[in-house]
Design a protein around this motif. Structure first.
Motif, PDB file in Angstrom:
ATOM      1  N   HIS A 112       0.925  -1.643  -0.398  1.00 24.50           N
ATOM      2  CA  HIS A 112       0.415   0.292   0.150  1.00 24.50           C
ATOM      3  C   HIS A 112       1.337   1.246  -0.175  1.00 24.50           C
ATOM      4  CE1 HIS A 112      -3.312  -2.275   1.751  1.00 24.50           C
ATOM      5  NE2 HIS A 112      -3.717  -1.803   0.683  1.00 24.50           N
ATOM      6  N   ARG A 113       2.208   1.139  -0.492  1.00 20.84           N
ATOM      7  CA  ARG A 113       2.647   2.303  -0.322  1.00 20.84           C
ATOM      8  C   ARG A 113       2.763   3.523  -1.507  1.00 20.84           C
ATOM      9  NH1 ARG A 113       7.961   3.117   0.754  1.00 20.84           N
ATOM     10  NH2 ARG A 113       7.873   5.465   0.022  1.00 20.84           N
ATOM     11  N   PRO A 114       2.089   3.218  -2.697  1.00 24.20           N
ATOM     12  CA  PRO A 114       1.944   4.417  -3.546  1.00 24.20           C
ATOM     13  C   PRO A 114       0.967   4.847  -2.730  1.00 24.20           C
ATOM     14  CG  PRO A 114       2.266   2.290  -4.682  1.00 24.20           C
ATOM     15  CD  PRO A 114       2.437   2.165  -2.855  1.00 24.20           C
ATOM     16  N   GLY A 115      -0.094   4.196  -2.645  1.00 30.02           N
ATOM     17  CA  GLY A 115      -1.631   5.078  -1.622  1.00 30.02           C
ATOM     18  C   GLY A 115      -1.191   5.367  -0.774  1.00 30.02           C
ATOM     19  N   TYR A 116      -0.782   5.549   0.158  1.00 33.54           N
ATOM     20  CA  TYR A 116      -0.282   5.872   1.346  1.00 33.54           C
ATOM     21  C   TYR A 116       0.935   7.360   1.413  1.00 33.54           C
ATOM     22  CZ  TYR A 116       1.772   6.903   5.575  1.00 33.54           C
ATOM     23  OH  TYR A 116       2.735   7.509   7.350  1.00 33.54           O
ATOM     24  N   ASP A 117       1.723   6.927   0.102  1.00 31.45           N
ATOM     25  CA  ASP A 117       2.408   8.141  -0.539  1.00 31.45           C
ATOM     26  C   ASP A 117       1.738   9.471  -0.503  1.00 31.45           C
ATOM     27  OD1 ASP A 117       4.652   6.619   0.715  1.00 31.45           O
ATOM     28  OD2 ASP A 117       5.663   6.814  -1.516  1.00 31.45           O
ATOM     29  N   ARG A 118       0.558   9.020  -1.292  1.00 30.52           N
ATOM     30  CA  ARG A 118      -0.593  10.026  -2.087  1.00 30.52           C
ATOM     31  C   ARG A 118      -1.285  10.696  -1.074  1.00 30.52           C
ATOM     32  NH1 ARG A 118      -3.371   6.989  -6.743  1.00 30.52           N
ATOM     33  NH2 ARG A 118      -4.335   9.265  -7.178  1.00 30.52           N
ATOM     34  N   GLN A 119      -1.936   9.585   0.264  1.00 36.43           N
ATOM     35  CA  GLN A 119      -2.500  10.531   1.386  1.00 36.43           C
ATOM     36  C   GLN A 119      -1.216  11.308   2.312  1.00 36.43           C
ATOM     37  OE1 GLN A 119      -5.016   7.407   2.394  1.00 36.43           O
ATOM     38  NE2 GLN A 119      -5.026   8.369   5.315  1.00 36.43           N
ATOM     39  N   ARG A 120      -0.483  10.822   2.349  1.00 37.53           N
ATOM     40  CA  ARG A 120       0.387  11.223   3.849  1.00 37.53           C
ATOM     41  C   ARG A 120       0.919  12.707   3.220  1.00 37.53           C
ATOM     42  NH1 ARG A 120       5.562   8.013   3.266  1.00 37.53           N
ATOM     43  NH2 ARG A 120       5.675   9.472   2.241  1.00 37.53           N
ATOM     44  N   PRO A 121       0.207  13.999   4.008  1.00 41.47           N
ATOM     45  CA  PRO A 121       0.913  15.433   4.110  1.00 41.47           C
ATOM     46  C   PRO A 121       2.336  15.367   4.166  1.00 41.47           C
ATOM     47  CG  PRO A 121      -0.878  15.160   6.172  1.00 41.47           C
ATOM     48  CD  PRO A 121      -0.367  13.739   5.308  1.00 41.47           C
ATOM     49  N   GLU A 122       2.866  15.800   3.084  1.00 41.07           N
ATOM     50  CA  GLU A 122       4.199  16.387   3.051  1.00 41.07           C
ATOM     51  C   GLU A 122       4.704  16.799   4.368  1.00 41.07           C
ATOM     52  OE1 GLU A 122       8.381  15.478   1.630  1.00 41.07           O
ATOM     53  OE2 GLU A 122       6.112  14.748   0.540  1.00 41.07           O
ATOM     54  N   PRO A 123       4.437  17.552   4.733  1.00 37.10           N
ATOM     55  CA  PRO A 123       5.256  17.795   6.206  1.00 37.10           C
ATOM     56  C   PRO A 123       5.103  16.651   7.214  1.00 37.10           C
ATOM     57  CG  PRO A 123       3.566  19.577   5.527  1.00 37.10           C
ATOM     58  CD  PRO A 123       3.445  18.805   4.390  1.00 37.10           C
ATOM     59  N   PHE A 124       3.974  15.501   7.468  1.00 40.68           N
ATOM     60  CA  PHE A 124       4.454  14.697   8.148  1.00 40.68           C
ATOM     61  C   PHE A 124       5.325  13.903   7.772  1.00 40.68           C
ATOM     62  CE2 PHE A 124       2.769  10.173   9.165  1.00 40.68           C
ATOM     63  CZ  PHE A 124       2.864  11.101  10.663  1.00 40.68           C
ATOM     64  N   ALA A 125       5.401  13.730   6.321  1.00 35.14           N
ATOM     65  CA  ALA A 125       6.505  12.933   5.404  1.00 35.14           C
ATOM     66  C   ALA A 125       7.544  13.332   5.652  1.00 35.14           C
ATOM     67  CB  ALA A 125       6.561  12.528   4.300  1.00 35.14           C
ATOM     68  N   LEU A 126       7.941  14.191   5.855  1.00 34.35           N
ATOM     69  CA  LEU A 126       9.202  14.812   6.563  1.00 34.35           C
ATOM     70  C   LEU A 126       9.370  15.183   7.838  1.00 34.35           C
ATOM     71  CD1 LEU A 126       9.634  18.874   5.290  1.00 34.35           C
ATOM     72  CD2 LEU A 126      10.900  17.318   3.764  1.00 34.35           C
ATOM     73  N   ALA A 127       8.576  14.982   8.710  1.00 39.35           N
ATOM     74  CA  ALA A 127       8.259  14.191  10.176  1.00 39.35           C
ATOM     75  C   ALA A 127       9.196  13.024  10.618  1.00 39.35           C
ATOM     76  CB  ALA A 127       7.206  15.295  10.747  1.00 39.35           C
ATOM     77  N   LEU A 128       8.258  12.547   9.556  1.00 36.21           N
ATOM     78  CA  LEU A 128       8.412  10.792   9.744  1.00 36.21           C
ATOM     79  C   LEU A 128       9.919  10.669   9.661  1.00 36.21           C
ATOM     80  CD1 LEU A 128       7.454   8.033  10.392  1.00 36.21           C
ATOM     81  CD2 LEU A 128       6.102   8.041   8.119  1.00 36.21           C
ATOM     82  N   ARG A 129      10.570  10.919   8.514  1.00 31.85           N
ATOM     83  CA  ARG A 129      11.839  11.024   7.598  1.00 31.85           C
ATOM     84  C   ARG A 129      12.770  11.330   9.281  1.00 31.85           C
ATOM     85  NH1 ARG A 129       9.541  13.382   3.029  1.00 31.85           N
ATOM     86  NH2 ARG A 129       8.487  11.962   1.527  1.00 31.85           N
ATOM     87  N   ALA A 130      12.119  12.548   9.664  1.00 30.26           N
ATOM     88  CA  ALA A 130      13.402  12.576  10.712  1.00 30.26           C
ATOM     89  C   ALA A 130      13.648  12.041  11.777  1.00 30.26           C
ATOM     90  CB  ALA A 130      13.260  14.042  11.437  1.00 30.26           C
ATOM     91  N   ALA A 131      12.119  11.605  12.350  1.00 35.69           N
ATOM     92  CA  ALA A 131      11.771  10.155  13.259  1.00 35.69           C
ATOM     93  C   ALA A 131      12.564   9.375  12.805  1.00 35.69           C
ATOM     94  CB  ALA A 131      10.854  10.502  13.765  1.00 35.69           C
ATOM     95  N   LYS A 132      12.947   8.920  11.692  1.00 36.04           N
ATOM     96  CA  LYS A 132      13.512   7.407  11.214  1.00 36.04           C
ATOM     97  C   LYS A 132      14.987   7.276  11.426  1.00 36.04           C
ATOM     98  CE  LYS A 132      13.760   3.411   9.020  1.00 36.04           C
ATOM     99  NZ  LYS A 132      13.267   2.086   9.217  1.00 36.04           N
ATOM    100  N   GLU A 133      14.797   8.631  10.553  1.00 35.68           N
ATOM    101  CA  GLU A 133      17.239   8.774  10.824  1.00 35.68           C
ATOM    102  C   GLU A 133      17.219   8.844  12.834  1.00 35.68           C
ATOM    103  OE1 GLU A 133      19.437   9.839   8.602  1.00 35.68           O
ATOM    104  OE2 GLU A 133      18.298  10.044   6.782  1.00 35.68           O
ATOM    105  N   ALA A 134      16.899   9.419  13.532  1.00 38.83           N
ATOM    106  CA  ALA A 134      16.965  10.000  14.668  1.00 38.83           C
ATOM    107  C   ALA A 134      16.947   7.964  15.354  1.00 38.83           C
ATOM    108  CB  ALA A 134      15.960  11.128  15.558  1.00 38.83           C
ATOM    109  N   LEU A 135      16.161   7.541  15.258  1.00 36.35           N
ATOM    110  CA  LEU A 135      15.430   6.502  16.216  1.00 36.35           C
ATOM    111  C   LEU A 135      15.803   5.372  15.551  1.00 36.35           C
ATOM    112  CD1 LEU A 135      11.753   6.848  16.966  1.00 36.35           C
ATOM    113  CD2 LEU A 135      13.950   7.224  18.541  1.00 36.35           C
ATOM    114  N   ASP A 136      16.459   5.001  13.900  1.00 35.76           N
ATOM    115  CA  ASP A 136      17.186   4.230  13.893  1.00 35.76           C
ATOM    116  C   ASP A 136      17.854   4.112  12.838  1.00 35.76           C
ATOM    117  OD1 ASP A 136      17.470   1.815  12.500  1.00 35.76           O
ATOM    118  OD2 ASP A 136      16.639   1.525  11.003  1.00 35.76           O
TER     119      ASP A 136
END
Length: 528
Positions: A487-511
Motif C-alpha cells: 500500500h506504499r503508493p497509496g499511502y504516499d499520496r494520502q500522507r501530507p508532505e510536512p508529516f512525511a518530513l517529520a516521519l523521515r526525521a524520526a526514522k533518522e533519529a531512532l534508527d
C-alpha cells in the motif's frame, strides 16, 4: 498421538484446515474458466534456499535459527500474492536468519548487532500480514534477519482495580485471552487473524477488531507502550488520558516496525460479556441498508456488530440468497441487558425499509451463516489461489456523503478492470465492516478467473485499478490492513508532505543505521 495443529508455512492458518484438492476443484467449478486441477501444496523440503549471508556472534547464536523451514515460513506474509508465490516456490529475498528473543535485553542486543553489520531487521509476530509487512524486498542490505517475538508471550501484571494488564508484545490472541480469563477480564480484540496474530502486531499495524462501532481499533485499548529502538528504550506513562503534547504512543501505533520494536504494552481490559443478542435485517438494496446503518450509529446505540453485506456478499456467505442486502446486528454487555438496544436498532432498520429475519430459540440463521463463513474465508481464498483464480480483498473508509458514489464506482470500475484483464466477468462484492457517526469502512472482495502463470500480473493490475478508484474518491488506502509495502503508493499520496518530513526525521533519529523494516512507510538508505 498429539492433537496439536501445524501452522501452514505457505498459506493461511492451520495446515490441517486447508482445503483438500477435491474441495478446491468443487469451489473452482463455481467460476468458469479455471483449470480442472489445483496447484499442488508445496513441500518446504523441496525448496532450494540460498546460504545465509551472515552469521551471528556466539553470544546471540542460541537465539538464532538458519533452519530452512524457519527461513521459508518467515519469508512472506499471507496475502494472495504471497500464497501464489509460495505455491510456485518463489519466496523472494528469504531471511538469512530467524531470531527469537526470549527477553527484552535480547531484542536490544540483536538490534545493536544488526545496526553494526547493516543487517535489515523485519519484525515478525504471527506473520499474518496481507500487505507485504513482513517481507524484505530489494537488495540494499547485505543480509536480512526476521525478528520473531512470539517467545515474549506473557501477561506480566494485572491491575484489577483499573482493569488493565501489562502484556508482552509477542503473545498470540488465544494465549492472551487464556491468561486473562482467570481474572474474568478480556481485551476482546478479535481481528479475523486473531488466532495467528500478536498483540505487538496489532499495535504496530493499528489493527481493527470485531467491534464495528465505538472501539474499532487496537488504539482504543492501548494505555502505555514500551518500545526498543536502536537509539534507546522508551516507555510512556500509564494514564487514562493526557493533554501533555503529542502522544508518544501515537508515534509507534501504526509504525509497522520501522521506528522501533514494541516489546510490552499496558492494555485496557473489560469484564467478559455474558449478555449477547443478535439479529439480521434484509434490505432491497445496499444503499437502503447503508442509510439504516448510518441512522443506527448516529443514534448512539453503538452495536458491537453492525456488518452490512451487499447482495453478492450475502449470497457468498450464505447469509442471504434472495438478491437482498443483509445487515447483521449484535449487542453485548457484562452488566446490563442488551435485548432492548437490539430492538431499538432493529426498529430503526425497519423504518428504513428493512425486514427483520425470524429468530428461533434466540438464533438467527443469517447471523450464524455469516459468522461461520467469516472464519472460513481465508482458507477458501487459498483454495481459489490453488485453482489459479485471482482473489483480492481491500478495505477503505470514507465519509457517509461519499459512500454511495464510492460503492458504485468501485463495483463498476473494478468490474471493468476484471473484464479487461481476464476477458471475462468476475465478482466484486462489498460489506461494511465498521461504522462511525461520520462515515463507514467498506470492505470489497474481488474474485476473477486467472490464467495459470499470469495470476500475479493480473492481481497487480486489479490492485492498481482499485487503489486509483479509492484515491479518486478521497477514501483511505487502508482502514485496518496496514500499509506494508503493497500500500506504499497509496499511502504516499494520502500522507501530507510536512508529516512525511517529520516521519523521515524520526526514522533518522531512532534508527540511525536504517535497518528497521526497510521500505515500510518511508524509504531510507542503509547507513553503516
Amino acid at each position: 498421538m498429539s492433537d496439536a495443529k501445524t501452522r501452514s508455512w505457505w498459506g493461511w492458518g492451520w495446515a490441517e484446515d486447508a482445503m483438500t484438492d477435491e474441495e478446491c476443484v468443487a469451489l473452482g467449478a463455481l467460476l468458469p474458466g479455471l483449470p480442472s486441477r489445483p496447484l499442488p501444496v508445496p513441500d518446504v523440503g523441496d525448496l532450494r534456499l540460498p546460504e545465509p549471508r551472515v552469521s551471528p556472534p556466539a553470544s546471540l547464536a542460541p537465539l538464532v535459527s538458519t533452519a530452512p523451514d524457519d527461513r521459508a515460513s518467515h519469508a512472506l506474509g499471507k496475502a494472495y500474492r504471497d500464497v501464489v508465490r509460495a505455491l510456485r516456490g518463489d519466496l523472494g529475498r528469504v531471511p538469512d536468519l530467524v531470531a527469537r528473543p526470549a527477553r527484552e535485553r535480547d531484542v536490544v542486543d540483536l538490534l545493536d548487532w544488526a545496526g553494526a553489520t547493516g543487517t535489515a531487521v523485519v519484525p515478525y509476530g504471527g506473520g499474518s500480514s496481507v500487505v507485504g509487512g513482513v517481507e524484505y524486498r530489494g537488495d540494499a542490505h547485505e543480509a536480512v534477519m526476521s525478528l520473531d517475538l512470539t517467545r515474549l508471550d506473557k501477561v506480566l501484571e494485572v491491575d484489577e482495580v483499573s482493569r488493565a494488564a501489562r502484556v508482552q508484545a509477542g503473545v498470540l490472541g488465544p494465549h492472551l485471552e487464556d491468561q486473562l480469563r482467570p481474572y474474568g477480564l478480556t481485551l476482546r480484540h478479535f481481528p479475523q487473524s486473531f488466532e495467528f496474530s500478536t498483540l505487538g502486531g496489532w499495535l504496530a499495524t493499528r489493527s481493527g477488531g470485531h467491534y464495528a462501532t465505538l472501539r474499532t481499533h487496537i488504539d482504543d485499548f492501548a494505555e502505555s507502550l514500551r518500545v526498543v529502538t536502536p537509539a534507546g528504550v522508551g516507555e510512556s506513562w500509564r494514564l487514562p488520558a493526557s493533554g501533555a503534547g503529542p502522544s508518544p504512543d501515537r508515534l509507534f501505533l501504526g509504525s509497522e516496525g520501522t521506528l522501533g520494536i514494541i516489546t510490552e504494552a499496558w492494555m485496557r481490559l473489560q469484564d467478559r460479556p455474558d449478555r449477547k443478542a443478535s439479529a439480521s435485517v434484509a434490505f432491497g438494496s445496499f444503499a437502503a441498508g447503508a442509510e439504516a446503518v448510518r441512522a443506527i450509529v448516529q443514534a448512539g446505540l453503538n452495536p458491537a456488530n453492525c456488518r452490512l453485506l451487499d447482495p453478492g456478499e450475502a449470497a457468498m456467505s450464505g447469509a442471504g440468497r434472495d438478491g437482498r442486502a443483509v445487515l447483521v446486528l449484535g449487542f453485548e454487555s457484562a452488566r446490563v441487558p442488551v435485548e432492548g438496544r437490539l430492538e431499538e436498532a432493529v426498529e430503526i432498520a425497519r423504518a428504513h425499509g428493512g425486514t427483520p429475519a425470524e429468530r428461533r430459540a434466540g438464533r438467527d440463521r443469517a447471523v450464524d451463516s455469516w459468522r461461520s463463513a467469516f472464519l472460513r474465508m481465508p482458507y477458501q481464498r487459498d483454495g481459489m489461489a490453488r485453482m489459479s483464480a485471482v482473489v483480492e480483498t481491500f478495505e477503505t473508509a470514507c465519509t457517509w456523503d461519499r459512500l454511495p458514489a464510492l460503492y458504485e464506482a468501485v463495483r463498476a470500475g473494478v468490474g471493468a478492470a476484471i473484464r479487461e484483464v481476464t476477458g471475462a466477468e468476475g465478482l466484486v462484492n462489498c460489506r461494511l465492516t465498521h461504522a462511525y457517526p461520520d462515515g463507514a469502512a467498506p470492505y470489497f472482495t474481488v474474485v476473477a478467473a486467472g490464467r495459470r502463470g499470469d495470476e500475479l500480473a493480473m492481481w497487480d493490475e486489479l490492485k492498481a485499478a482499485a487503489s486509483e478508484l479509492l484515491a479518486a474518491h478521497g477514501a483511505t488506502i487502508t482502514h485496518h490492513h496496514a500499509v506494508g509495502r503493497d500500500h506504499r503508493p497509496g499511502y504516499d499520496r494520502q500522507r501530507p508532505e510536512p508529516f512525511a518530513l517529520a516521519l523521515r526525521a524520526a526514522k533518522e533519529a531512532l534508527d540511525p543505521h536504517g535497518v528497521l523494516n526497510p521500505g515500510v512507510l518511508i524509504d531510507v538508505s542503509p547507513r553503516r
